[in-house]
Design a protein around this motif. Sequence first.
Motif, mmCIF file in Angstrom:
data_model
loop_
_atom_site.group_PDB
_atom_site.id
_atom_site.type_symbol
_atom_site.label_atom_id
_atom_site.label_comp_id
_atom_site.label_asym_id
_atom_site.label_seq_id
_atom_site.Cartn_x
_atom_site.Cartn_y
_atom_site.Cartn_z
ATOM 1 N N SER A 17 -9.186 -19.609 18.112
ATOM 2 C CA SER A 17 -8.698 -19.330 19.460
ATOM 3 C C SER A 17 -7.188 -19.479 19.493
ATOM 4 O O SER A 17 -6.590 -20.214 18.704
ATOM 5 C CB SER A 17 -9.335 -20.303 20.458
ATOM 6 O OG SER A 17 -8.671 -20.276 21.702
ATOM 7 N N ALA A 18 -6.554 -18.789 20.452
ATOM 8 C CA ALA A 18 -5.125 -19.003 20.694
ATOM 9 C C ALA A 18 -4.889 -20.260 21.505
ATOM 10 O O ALA A 18 -3.752 -20.706 21.647
ATOM 11 C CB ALA A 18 -4.538 -17.799 21.412
ATOM 12 N N ALA A 76 -5.281 -13.167 18.785
ATOM 13 C CA ALA A 76 -6.216 -14.169 19.299
ATOM 14 C C ALA A 76 -6.052 -14.361 20.803
ATOM 15 O O ALA A 76 -7.044 -14.547 21.525
ATOM 16 C CB ALA A 76 -6.009 -15.496 18.568
ATOM 17 N N SER A 77 -4.814 -14.307 21.312
ATOM 18 C CA SER A 77 -4.584 -14.433 22.751
ATOM 19 C C SER A 77 -5.268 -13.304 23.512
ATOM 20 O O SER A 77 -5.903 -13.533 24.549
ATOM 21 C CB SER A 77 -3.080 -14.396 23.058
ATOM 22 O OG SER A 77 -2.431 -15.545 22.600
ATOM 23 N N LEU A 78 -5.121 -12.096 23.022
ATOM 24 C CA LEU A 78 -5.723 -10.941 23.694
ATOM 25 C C LEU A 78 -7.251 -11.025 23.666
ATOM 26 O O LEU A 78 -7.927 -10.590 24.605
ATOM 27 C CB LEU A 78 -5.237 -9.651 23.032
ATOM 28 C CG LEU A 78 -3.726 -9.395 23.136
ATOM 29 C CD1 LEU A 78 -3.327 -8.186 22.298
ATOM 30 C CD2 LEU A 78 -3.301 -9.208 24.589
ATOM 31 N N VAL A 138 -9.570 -7.732 24.389
ATOM 32 C CA VAL A 138 -9.991 -7.241 23.078
ATOM 33 C C VAL A 138 -11.289 -7.934 22.708
ATOM 34 O O VAL A 138 -11.406 -9.153 22.867
ATOM 35 C CB VAL A 138 -8.905 -7.537 22.020
ATOM 36 C CG1 VAL A 138 -9.371 -7.165 20.624
ATOM 37 C CG2 VAL A 138 -7.615 -6.792 22.370
ATOM 38 N N PRO A 139 -12.299 -7.184 22.225
ATOM 39 C CA PRO A 139 -13.559 -7.832 21.839
ATOM 40 C C PRO A 139 -13.389 -8.686 20.590
ATOM 41 O O PRO A 139 -12.463 -8.489 19.798
ATOM 42 C CB PRO A 139 -14.494 -6.648 21.570
ATOM 43 C CG PRO A 139 -13.595 -5.498 21.276
ATOM 44 C CD PRO A 139 -12.355 -5.715 22.076
ATOM 45 N N LYS A 140 -14.284 -9.635 20.421
ATOM 46 C CA LYS A 140 -14.252 -10.490 19.252
ATOM 47 C C LYS A 140 -14.762 -9.731 18.025
ATOM 48 O O LYS A 140 -15.482 -8.746 18.136
ATOM 49 C CB LYS A 140 -15.114 -11.728 19.477
ATOM 50 C CG LYS A 140 -14.651 -12.615 20.623
ATOM 51 C CD LYS A 140 -15.587 -13.806 20.796
ATOM 52 C CE LYS A 140 -15.130 -14.696 21.947
ATOM 53 N NZ LYS A 140 -16.027 -15.860 22.133
ATOM 54 N N ARG A 150 -11.311 -1.558 17.457
ATOM 55 C CA ARG A 150 -11.448 -0.375 18.318
ATOM 56 C C ARG A 150 -10.365 -0.348 19.383
ATOM 57 O O ARG A 150 -9.882 0.732 19.763
ATOM 58 C CB ARG A 150 -12.826 -0.359 18.988
ATOM 59 C CG ARG A 150 -13.989 -0.105 18.059
ATOM 60 C CD ARG A 150 -15.264 0.113 18.841
ATOM 61 N NE ARG A 150 -15.705 -1.099 19.541
ATOM 62 C CZ ARG A 150 -15.555 -1.302 20.843
ATOM 63 N NH1 ARG A 150 -14.946 -0.406 21.611
ATOM 64 N NH2 ARG A 150 -15.999 -2.438 21.396
ATOM 65 N N VAL A 151 -9.992 -1.506 19.897
ATOM 66 C CA VAL A 151 -8.963 -1.595 20.936
ATOM 67 C C VAL A 151 -7.580 -1.744 20.331
ATOM 68 O O VAL A 151 -6.611 -1.122 20.790
ATOM 69 C CB VAL A 151 -9.263 -2.772 21.878
ATOM 70 C CG1 VAL A 151 -8.128 -2.960 22.891
ATOM 71 C CG2 VAL A 151 -10.584 -2.558 22.593
ATOM 72 N N MET A 152 -7.473 -2.566 19.298
ATOM 73 C CA MET A 152 -6.171 -2.847 18.692
ATOM 74 C C MET A 152 -5.765 -1.706 17.775
ATOM 75 O O MET A 152 -5.752 -1.811 16.551
ATOM 76 C CB MET A 152 -6.219 -4.175 17.941
ATOM 77 C CG MET A 152 -6.408 -5.388 18.821
ATOM 78 S SD MET A 152 -5.053 -5.651 19.987
ATOM 79 C CE MET A 152 -3.689 -5.970 18.895
ATOM 80 N N GLN A 153 -5.431 -0.587 18.393
ATOM 81 C CA GLN A 153 -4.911 0.568 17.691
ATOM 82 C C GLN A 153 -3.559 0.925 18.292
ATOM 83 O O GLN A 153 -3.341 0.781 19.488
ATOM 84 C CB GLN A 153 -5.869 1.751 17.801
ATOM 85 C CG GLN A 153 -7.225 1.502 17.159
ATOM 86 C CD GLN A 153 -8.116 2.732 17.183
ATOM 87 O OE1 GLN A 153 -7.642 3.860 17.207
ATOM 88 N NE2 GLN A 153 -9.422 2.510 17.180
ATOM 89 N N PHE A 154 -2.664 1.405 17.459
ATOM 90 C CA PHE A 154 -1.302 1.695 17.873
ATOM 91 C C PHE A 154 -1.245 2.512 19.159
ATOM 92 O O PHE A 154 -0.521 2.171 20.092
ATOM 93 C CB PHE A 154 -0.579 2.410 16.734
ATOM 94 C CG PHE A 154 0.784 2.927 17.097
ATOM 95 C CD1 PHE A 154 1.846 2.052 17.266
ATOM 96 C CD2 PHE A 154 0.991 4.285 17.281
ATOM 97 C CE1 PHE A 154 3.104 2.525 17.607
ATOM 98 C CE2 PHE A 154 2.247 4.767 17.621
ATOM 99 C CZ PHE A 154 3.314 3.893 17.787
#
Length: 392
Positions: free
Chosen positions: A262-263, A299-301, A307-309, A315-319
């Motif tokens: 976790s963050a 981790a914060s997001l 953002v899903p775990k 899938r979300v963390m794309q440029f």
Amino acid sequence: MTSRDRAFRGATAVVGIANTPFHKRGTATQSSAQLTLEAILAAAADAGIDAHDIDGFVSYANDDNEGLAIGAALGAKEIRWSTMVWGGGGGGVAAAVNAASAAVASGQADMVCVYRGISEADAGRQSYSKGHMGPLLSGHGVFAPAQICALRTQRMLEVDGVPASAMKALVQAAYHHAQNNPDAVAYGRPLDPAVYDDARWISEPLRLYDCSRENDAAGAVLVTTAERARELRQKPAYVLSGVQGAGPDWSESVENDLAYTSAGFHPAMVARLWEGAGVKPGEVDVVQVYENFSGPAVASLIDFGFVPKGPDAGRVMQFENLIAPHGSLPVNTAGGNIAEGFVHGFGLIVEAVRQIRGTSPNQVPDAALSLLLGGPMAPSVGATLFGSDAVL
């Protein structure tokens, strides 16, 4: 939700913002106090107020310059509030805004300045981390924040299954945004994906470009009542909600945390932020997330539900999703600590407010909810949600 729980919502606003130029670490000719005073005077000019009327001071990360000393140097008419947020480095960036807002909302002060200044010549290196690297860490060769965050990031990748591409996308977005920000250290220096991949290890799995820079610079923002804010020069960025602190199995626990990846934003803290503001995560338009290193920022997001775990984080963390103006989750739209400049995340406050004003170098259209996340993986963390008139 009681009326008391919502008493904070929209009671205060940020009315003045400023960063000094970001100097390469160790090259500034001014002391940290001089840089801080320069930033405060610029923030006062931005708001259209007399700097002598500032009556409160808040800082964090073991800033060397006490509020009383800064107030005296400014020639403040009266100092009614002076406080320091405890808890390491960037964990205090949002908490400092929250403390200033609490002082104003409760009537303890009328115009509070939040500030942070660093000049290596007089502040040294890692002054913020004193007391946070205990003998259990140092006795095993762990002396730097990069090492601690690397351990937690490696667990996030290996055990949780978050793909390393999530970190790369965050860094790429920061450098992309910096190319439209002439004040950013990385302006005119785009990051080739292959260069990122080939960069040297700092502490595995963190490579060179996963790590924030350190700069000699200062920043300041001014917080006042919502009523006064409407009479001043700039469009107010209202403080809708703020949370800070450490949950169970966190704080100064010397790496014994069960929620190791976790963050530090535990579920009750996250829920309080949304409940206090009366909004949901999907309604947020833009996020400024403290990235001392890319892994903790991811981790914060995740902690905040953007953002899903696990593997689905990719899938979300794309440029394309992370960039302004049209990404689904635009982050660090001035370049962040990684590409704009590093004064313990202070530039993130300034950029969060610029998004509400509509003056960001990478403006999200009609941004009405702008979230600041401070920390992460620090002994204490915090978050502040800013809003425009449209959401009051």
